[in-house]
Design an enzyme around this catalytic site. Structure first.
Site: not given
Ligand code: BGC
Length: 757
Positions: A230-233
């Protein structure tokens, strides 16, 4: 280094498997000491390494270990040079290996839909072919060092406004042909170890839990066998994301997600197989990283030289009236503009790195020039000592310095605070005080060269008024030296615009549809992104896509073309008519007159950067992959090459066509699956189905003579074209039953013996 581990997800407990699917902290995967599974590190990316040894943030706030700052993607895109991207990628991979980093979080290959996107400096181009080819080369380079790349941000992350929630609402064709095409190309050609899903939603569904995107398209269609992170968050629902095909959530460290996954498996909300697959891919990644041989120490000087070479290759000479450039070393030169001393060389946010050193153009000019080099800042950058000085006085001083010189070189650009990851720009203007400075300098010395530094495109209201403009975009830590190399002619410029420079924001494709509202952004321009829009709407750009001058001149001969297997080969002789060696970026655009599909007037389908020595002719060969001619057929839900005589325009930019040729291409079968919902027009467009229907209509005309009149009346027939065949029974007494229609549909779908279904 991580030891080889024969562990598979079968050897792990449910809780251990769940723990693997989210990070241990900001940058590391989770280890399982019980069975010897170590953790590996992922780090930004993409134009150099941002390894944080202590602590961690993904916003570019905290410091990181020094690493070579290569030119960011905005510049690399302008090189149009796949070999260069491969070499830069490899150097970044080597630096990652030396720092024991397993995955570099890049390259970013989102399309520059709007010039306002705050993160355009991290992306390569407005064109999917350029983006795909250069992105693939960069991934190959990084991975050749035994380090993984993370292709990001998958997908349709084309703005920063509301980036963590906004839904990019895109029709199937632009989604496939513009926004997914480069991802598809890189995944198929370069096989990245990982793909990073984006923050946003696509047509209402978050990328992180979009099964269609992460599994149906990425894995089943494109054959991706790596790990999706995932992208961060980016994860709003870990369980749904896991079920959709997201293997690893980052960052991690709180264990909440693991507990939810364990509970969901126990409750049957997510299958064991889905968890096994995700945990297995994390294990694969750890294993892959463990296979890397120990890395050699980095030769910082050699990498700095590569950064300089790369930067020089990325500089675009937009304009050079009366051959004002290259400068003579004996000239008395006024260097003006604060960026000459304090370069703007990279963008803000997660990609911001700490360079190993930093050149500036002023020092580099002084090192090369034999004549006098004077300097005036002309304007104050935020936080500099000059901000205490009066703006008018700074300008007046610059005017005096310019008046005393034989040539003035003015460094203008976007200050650091005007563009960043996390927000979009609101306009395309350079700061007013810089434009006022340029006026002052021009008045004092008409022999004025403008050098630009910026991540996103800026408008150039002075373009007609200054004789020379050099576009340096963001050039990385060695940009100062590279600028001197090009301005003094040590390097002959060969960069090309990978995005259109418009006259005004209002001329751009997404104007009025950017950045959207109420949680949605509608990609209303469809396929007409960048030059496709300018060409279709006949809007003249300030500088077109593909444009860039050289200190020599290239003459094109006549292009020829032939088929080689499925691919189209284009050959064109190009002669360097000047007295300097140089590189030309030969571009091939295609169109299909009379196409049944909506198409932009021309689309780039092949390009090649070729070095041509002075006085020589090179027969340049370019290959168009048949797959790149395909359009997405939303009815058939697949790619399809339309048959016909394709026009090939060969030239030096999208608006500088030097030779035209054409080639006949056989189309792919386009037989749709007929249903009651198929229109009469669709049925009549298929030769076999049309025969069946015409026979049925003739029979019906026997019972109902008015039908014959309709068949003879072309206007009536046009009117009936959109009529779904399932609605014919009973309509105005048409003597056909639903059963007969179903029978015809079945025969039509079975097709003639030799027709593909
Ligand atoms: C960015 C990514 C980056 C990640 C880790 C996110 O905010 O969108 O591009 O790789 O942070 O720093």
């Amino acid at each position: 280094m991580t030891p080889r581990t024969p562990i598979t997800s079968v050897d792990l407990t449910l809780t251990e498997k769940a723990s693997l699917t989210s990070g241990a902290d900001v940058w590391h995967t989770t280890s399982i000491p019980r069975v010897g599974v170590e953790s590996v590190m992922m780090t930004d990316g993409p134009h150099g390494l941002r390894k944080q040894s202590v602590g961690g943030d993904h916003l570019g706030l905290g410091d990181s270990n020094p690493a070579t700052c290569y030119p960011p993607a905005v510049a690399l895109g302008a090189s149009f040079d796949v070999d260069l991207l491969r070499r830069v990628g490899q150097a970044i991979g080597e630096e990652a290996a030396a720092e024991d980093v397993a995955v570099v979080l890049g390259p970013g290959i989102n399309i520059k839909r709007s010039p306002l996107c705050g993160r355009n400096f991290e992306y390569l181009s407005e064109d999917p072919l350029v983006t795909g080819a250069l992105g693939a080369a960069m991934v190959e380079g990084i991975q050749s060092a035994g380090v993984g790349a993370s292709l990001k941000h998958f997908a349709a992350n084309n703005q920063e406004t509301d980036r963590m929630r906004v839904s990019a609402d895109i029709a199937p064709r632009p989604l496939r042909e513009i926004y997914l095409r480069a991802f598809e190309h890189v995944v198929r050609q370069a096989r990245p170890w990982t793909v990073m899903c984006s923050y946003n939603r696509i047509n209402g569904i978050y990328a992180s839990k979009n099964r269609w995107l992460l599994t149906d398209v990425l894995r089943d269609e494109w054959g991706f066998d790596g790990l999706v992170v995932s992208d961060w968050g980016a994860v709003d629902d870990r369980v749904a994301a896991l079920a959709a095909g997201l293997d690893l959530e980052m960052p991690g460290g709180n264990g909440h997600a693991d507990a939810r996954i364990v509970a969901a498996v126990d409750a049957g909300g997510v299958t064991q197989e889905a968890l096994d697959a995700a945990a297995g891919r994390v294990l694969d990644l750890v294993r892959r990283a463990g296979r890397r041989p120990s890395a050699a120490p980095i030769d910082v000087d050699a990498h700095h030289l590569l950064a300089r070479e790369a930067a020089a290759r990325c500089i675009v000479l937009l304009k050079n009236d009366a051959d004002l450039l290259p400068l003579r070393t004996t000239d008395r030169i006024a260097v003006i503009g604060a960026f000459a001393e304090r370069p703007r060389y990279q963008g803000a946010g997660s990609s911001r790195i700490v360079p190993t050193r930093l050149d500036n153009a002023l020092d580099e000019f002084r090192a090369v020039a034999a004549g006098e080099v004077t300097y005036a800042p002309g304007f104050a950058l935020r936080g500099s000592a000059d901000s205490a000085r009066d703006a008018g006085e700074l300008r007046a001083e610059a005017g005096r310095v310019a008046a005393d010189a034989e040539v003035a070189v003015v460094f203008l650009g976007l200050p650091d605070e005007e563009e960043s990851e996390g927000f979009d720009r609101r306009h395309l203007d350079l700061p007013a005080e810089q434009l006022a400075l340029l006026e002052e300098v021009r008045a004092a010395n008409p022999r004025t060269v403008v050098v630009l530094s910026h991540g996103g495109v800026v408008t150039l209201p002075f373009a007609d008024d200054v004789p020379a403009i050099v576009d340096g975009s963001l050039l990385g830590q060695a940009g100062g030296g590279a600028t001197a190399d090009v301005l003094f002619g040590v390097v002959n410029p060969s960069g090309r615009l990978a995005e259109t420079v418009p006259h005004r924001l209002e001329d751009t494709a997404s104007f009025g549809n950017f950045p959207g509202e109420d949680g949605h952004v509608v990609y209303g321009e469809g396929l007409l992104v960048g030059y496709r829009w300018h060409d279709a709407r006949r809007i003249g750009p300030a500088f077109p896509f593909g444009h860039g001058l050289s200190f020599t001149h290239f003459r094109y001969g006549e292009a020829g073309t032939h088929l080689r297997g499925d691919d189209v080969v284009v050959r064109v002789p190009v002669t360097n008519e000047g007295d300097r060696d140089g590189s030309e970026v030969v571009q091939v655009y295609t169109s299909l007159p009379g196409s049944r599909a909506v198409r932009p007037p021309r689309e780039l389908k092949a390009f090649r950067s070729v070095g041509i020595p002075s006085g020589q002719t090179v027969e340049v060969e370019l290959v168009i992959d048949r797959a790149d001619l395909a359009v997405w057929d939303a009815r058939l839900d697949r790619w399809r090459v339309e048959g016909g005589e394709y026009v090939l325009e060969v030239g030096a930019s999208s608006r500088d066509v030097r030779s035209r040729t054409s080639v006949a291409i056989d189309g792919d079968s386009a037989r749709p699956v007929f249903t009651r919902d198929s229109s009469l027009g669709e049925v009549l467009a298929d030769p076999f189905a049309a025969q069946l229907v015409q026979r049925a209509l003739a029979e019906m005309a026997g019972q109902m003579p008015e039908i014959e009149n309709v068949l003879q009346d072309t206007t009536m027939m046009q009117l009936m074209e959109s009529f779904p065949i399932g609605r014919l029974p009973g309509y105005g007494g048409v003597p056909i039953t639903a059963e007969t229609i179903d029978g015809l549909i079945a025969i039509a779908n079975a097709g003639p013996d030799d027709a593909a279904p």
